[in-house]
Structures are given as structure tokens and as C-alpha cells.
Design a protein around this motif. Sequence first.
Motif, PDB file in Angstrom:
ATOM      1  N   THR A 192       0.848  -1.237   0.030  1.00 28.89           N
ATOM      2  CA  THR A 192       0.024   0.401   0.306  1.00 28.89           C
ATOM      3  C   THR A 192       0.785   1.526  -0.054  1.00 28.89           C
ATOM      4  OG1 THR A 192      -0.978  -1.925   1.442  1.00 28.89           O
ATOM      5  CG2 THR A 192      -1.328   1.068   0.793  1.00 28.89           C
ATOM      6  N   THR A 196      -3.614   5.771  -0.107  1.00 33.01           N
ATOM      7  CA  THR A 196      -4.571   4.671  -0.361  1.00 33.01           C
ATOM      8  C   THR A 196      -4.706   3.016   1.088  1.00 33.01           C
ATOM      9  OG1 THR A 196      -3.393   2.925  -1.555  1.00 33.01           O
ATOM     10  CG2 THR A 196      -4.956   4.409  -2.702  1.00 33.01           C
ATOM     11  N   HIS A 199      -7.823   3.164   2.863  1.00 32.11           N
ATOM     12  CA  HIS A 199      -8.629   2.393   2.549  1.00 32.11           C
ATOM     13  C   HIS A 199      -8.320   0.696   3.371  1.00 32.11           C
ATOM     14  CE1 HIS A 199      -9.420   4.955  -0.446  1.00 32.11           C
ATOM     15  NE2 HIS A 199     -10.463   5.466  -0.691  1.00 32.11           N
ATOM     16  N   GLN A 200      -7.079   0.381   3.225  1.00 31.36           N
ATOM     17  CA  GLN A 200      -6.669  -0.916   3.633  1.00 31.36           C
ATOM     18  C   GLN A 200      -7.247  -1.336   4.815  1.00 31.36           C
ATOM     19  OE1 GLN A 200      -3.340  -2.949   2.747  1.00 31.36           O
ATOM     20  NE2 GLN A 200      -2.742  -3.026   4.590  1.00 31.36           N
ATOM     21  N   TYR A 216     -14.026  -2.969  -2.072  1.00 37.06           N
ATOM     22  CA  TYR A 216     -13.854  -2.157  -2.370  1.00 37.06           C
ATOM     23  C   TYR A 216     -12.134  -2.134  -3.254  1.00 37.06           C
ATOM     24  CZ  TYR A 216      -9.144  -2.485   0.549  1.00 37.06           C
ATOM     25  OH  TYR A 216      -8.276  -3.212   1.255  1.00 37.06           O
ATOM     26  N   GLY A 218      -8.864   0.107  -4.873  1.00 33.24           N
ATOM     27  CA  GLY A 218      -7.624   0.782  -4.138  1.00 33.24           C
ATOM     28  C   GLY A 218      -6.251   0.614  -5.130  1.00 33.24           C
ATOM     29  N   ASP A 229      -4.674  -1.275 -10.223  1.00 32.63           N
ATOM     30  CA  ASP A 229      -5.470  -0.737  -9.421  1.00 32.63           C
ATOM     31  C   ASP A 229      -6.331  -1.957  -9.376  1.00 32.63           C
ATOM     32  OD1 ASP A 229      -5.931   2.194  -9.481  1.00 32.63           O
ATOM     33  OD2 ASP A 229      -5.896   1.826 -11.957  1.00 32.63           O
TER      34      ASP A 229
END
Length: 654
Positions: A192, A196, A199-200, A216, A218, A229
Motif C-alpha cells: 500500500t 491508499t 482504505h486498507q 472496495y 484501491g 488498480d
Amino acid sequence: MPDQIYLLGNLMIMMAYAAIMMAILVPVSRAGQLRTNKLAVATAMIFFSCAVGHGLHAVMGYRTIMSEAASLHGHPGREWIWAMASWDAVTAMIGVYYWSLRRGYAVLLGPGAIYVDPWGQHRINEANARETAAREAAESNRAFLATVADHIDDAIIGATPRGIVTAWNRGAERLFGYPAEEMIGRSIAVLTDPDTMGHQRSALARINAGETDIHYTGRRVRKDGTRVDVAFDVEPIHDATGALSGVAVVARNVTAAVEAAEQQRAMAERSHQAQRMESLGKLAGGVAHDFNNILAIITNYTEFAAEQCEDKPEVRADLSHVRTAAGRATNLTRQLLTFTRGDAIQPQLMDLNPAVAEVQAMLARTIGEDIALITVPAAEPVSVVADPGQIQQVLLNLAINARDAMPGGGTLVLEVNTAALGGDEIDMQPPLPAGTYARLLVSDTGEGIPAEVAEHIFEPFYTTKPHGRGTGLGLATVYGIVTEAGGSINLYSEPGIGTTFRIYLPLAESAAQLDTSRSRPAPRDGAGRTVMVVEDEPALARVVTRILGNGGYHVVTVENGPAALAADAEHPCDVLLTDVIMPEMSGPRLVELLREGRPDLPVLYMSGYSNGLLGTTHVIDEDIAFIEKPFTGPDLLQKLQDVLDEVAGASARQ
């Protein structure tokens, strides 16, 4: 003496058999099997009879000793002989009974029980067989599912509730580039980037809070530094007690779908923009025509009134102001008609170099001493079919807007050249088919145009200038003139840095043929050389990565200078492709730092600003390798090949 030994031996054997009998009966009694476990009871009876028999032998031996002590001719009584014979017969029958039972038992002692009867053992064997079969079937299913999971394209990842990887299939290896032995035991956060990470963390927090079925999308970072992506499906894993024991993640590559969606969105936006401009054009055209009728009435009646008031200078002065206002309104409607393509034009074959020279002469007297005006003509004539007056109007409108954007002074550059388009550029208004076009560039070092303003900048009557200083028709007129000539406009701007307008016009036939005759062969394959792309615009970075990847290069994409330095320290690149103006660190500064260790590193700069503007403002040297945005795939590959060839040639000469 033998009688004493005989007595002692029988006593010892009797005690041993009695101990064995008790060792059997005590656990059988505790297990509640005295009535059901026949084998155990029979075995205890045998040892009991043996103990009694040896006890009787001991008694007889004792009596014999005592009789011998009383009389030299003493012998055991006849009744004891019959008693011993009878008991031996009983012992023999018990032994036969034991042997008949013993043949029906596989074992005397079974696992999990002290003694097991044949029927109980049969049921236990059946249960064990069913359990073994179920275990083998489960192992077979588990192995089959593991094989399926390991060979599907999607990445399947197991992790602890804190995000530590516990399972990593081949799909994950292909998607992220890390082998299983490198990832298992590491935090999934290694994939990551900072943008982002939230989000995780949010997904793990929701799983730990008891949520299920989380989906989701990311962006993640592959092992080679490129970004991908990814769509995620996240589910919790619970143990037999219902407690959360892990997280199951299914990830799939959706980069192509995201790019397609972005391109579709851009195409829809262009279509919407074209429809909006067409609607506004029709409205403006109708207003202009009607307004001209009103202006004709006002103008003529003003002249009539002026003729009748020759002896009234005050009235004539007032009417003169009316005429002036009507003249301004007439110019306004003329711009509206130009925007709507309703004005009469006289297209002809013309060279853009003289047109730029004439505009320079006009601007030199009016633009102001604090603005450096620079023209960069093409080396050869660039011919188009257009109205010369309208082309000059385009250049003047853009130059005046540039002057207004530089109240404290700056640099204004007018350029003429040609450019090849691939037909898939996303920032062209309107879009153009692939081909070679004449290009006019007007660049300034002014305040720049914010993105929210750029969306409406070609709409009629839209202006950000103070009240009374702008009509909002200047750029709308430019748009109308360019589209009438079959061309397109590209706007590139960064607030606080400057703006570049690119005007693309179809080349006249002779010029197009001349350009085609000079076309070069297709660029060579990149042969796996590593190109580091430094670009802070994700959509453009993905486009460049795809172009270079298809050209045979290995691409490492980063978004800024510090990330480029870190990536190059880990895996040095063969050639650098970097933007000129970036946050945190400029392209020239990045090149300066990289060339401290590798002075011969090949570098190709790219920018949305023109080379003429960057060179004259000393952002970069004028003789560096440079390619302007937007560019086509063949242009980029050819330019990169030229840079590599030039460095290779210099090394050979040295």
C-alpha cells in the motif's frame, strides 16, 4: 528340605496369581464391565483357580512336613488327593472356556478401554472406518480446493486480523510480483502507498468490528514499483468457537477496467462539452442576429437625430456616445457570430510564420515593457487554409489574456511548429483524428487557470475578470474560429506557474505531403531496458507505462522526485523520463542528484509547457532532450530511442 522348597514355591506362585487376578478385576470393576466383559472375568477366574490350586499344594506340602515330623511313615490323606484332582479338573474346564472366548477377540486390551467385547469392538471399528473415510475425503477436498485456489487468476490472500499475511497463492504472486516465501509473515501494508493506506486500515477495522462482505477498489504497489488498480473482496474467518481468527481476501486486477472507465468518462465529458458548446452557440447566434437588428435601428435613428441637431452641439455629443456604445455592441455581436460560425470568413492558403510576426509587431507597442515577448517561428513554412484575420484575432485574444494574467510582468512566448496526434488524446476540444497538424502555441508565466475555471473557459459570457473589464467572449471566439477551420484547442495550466494554449490546425495538402515524406521508420524495440517514469498525474503515468511497455521496455513508475531517488537506489534504471515541474522536487533537480553517481544517465524531459517557454525562462536548458504533452506513442518511443542512441554514440566516441 525339598518339601520346604515345594511349600515356599507354591506360596509365591499363589501370591503372584492372586496379584494378577486383582490387577484385572480392579480396573474392570471401576469401568463397570464385570457383567459385560466376559473375557476379563474368565481371565480373572483362571488366575484365581491357579492361585487356589497352588494354595492347596502349599497346604499339602505343609501337612506333609508336619506329618513327617510326627511320624516317619506319614503320607497325605487320601481325601486331599481327590480334592486336588477335582480342582485341577475345574481349572482345566475354565481354561477351555477361556480359550473359546479368546479366539473371538482380536486383542485383550483395546485403545480407549480396559477390555472390549467383540460387538463393542465391531462398532468401534466401524466408527473408526467412517471417521477415517471422512478425514480422507476432507483432505482430498482440501487438496482440490488448494489446487484450484493456486491456479486461478485472482489473488487469494489469507491474513491475521492485524494484517499479517498467512496465505499467498500464485495469483497473488502474478498480481503483486512477490513470491509466497517473501510475503508470508509480512504485513500486507507493504503493498500500500500512503495515499491508499486509509482504505486498507478501514477494511481491517470493519472486519474486526464484525462486518462481513466488504468490497472496495484501491491502488497497490507491485514489487517492481509500478502501481496497479485492484478490486478487493474481504471476508472474516472464524474458528470453531466463533471467534475471529483471520481475514480472507480475493483481489483482482482492474487496471484496464479503470483506464477504460476513465477514457469513457473523458469521452463522455468531451461529448457533453461539445453538446453544451453547440447549444450555447445556437443560443448566442440567435441573440446576435436579433441584437444586430436592434442595433441597426439604434444606429440609424441616432444618425437621423444627429442630422437634425446640427445646431445643438450638446445633443450631438450625447448622440456620439450612443454611437460609440452601439459600435461596441456591434463588435460584441461580431464576436458572437464568429463563435457560432455565422460570420462571413475568407479562408485562403497562408503561412503561420508571417501571421505570428505581424502579431508580434502589434503587441510590441502595447503589451508593456515588463513582459518579455518572444516568438519562435518554425524552421520551414507551415501552411494552413484559414482566414488570416481570424488567425491574428486568435493570437491577439490569447496574448491579451496572457498579459492580463501577468500583472507583475513575465514572459510571453508565441511558437509555430507541427505536431503528430494519435487520435486518442483526452484533452482536445474538440477531438481530432490521428494525423499531422500545424500548431500554434501561446505560453505565459502568469497566474495560471484553476481546474474549475478551465472547465468553462470556452463558454460564451464566462469570465473571471472584474466587472466592466471583460465580456466573456474572447476565448469563445477563439474556440469558434479554430473549430471553423477544422482544428482543436488544448489547454495546459498550473495555478501560480503559467498557462499554454495549443492551437492545432489541419496542414495544407502540400505541407502534409512534405511532412509525410519525412516520416521515420518505426522505433526499435526497447530490449528490456529499464525506464523510470516520474509523473505526478496518475492517468498520464498509466498511459506512458503502457506505451513504453508495449515498446519492449521495463517500466518503473513513481510519482515524485524522492520516490525516484529511492527506487533508483534499489534498482538503477537505464534511462529516466521525468516531468519538468513537479511538487517536492523539480525534474532538473532530480536529474542533478541522479547524475552525481551516474554522469552518463540518459534523460528525457516531458512537460505540458512548450520547450520555448521553459527554455526562455531558464527552467531547463534549451539543448536538452524534451518532448511536449500531449504526445503520441510513436513520438515518445522515437524520442526515447534518439536519447539512448545519442548517449551510446557519445560513449563510443569517447
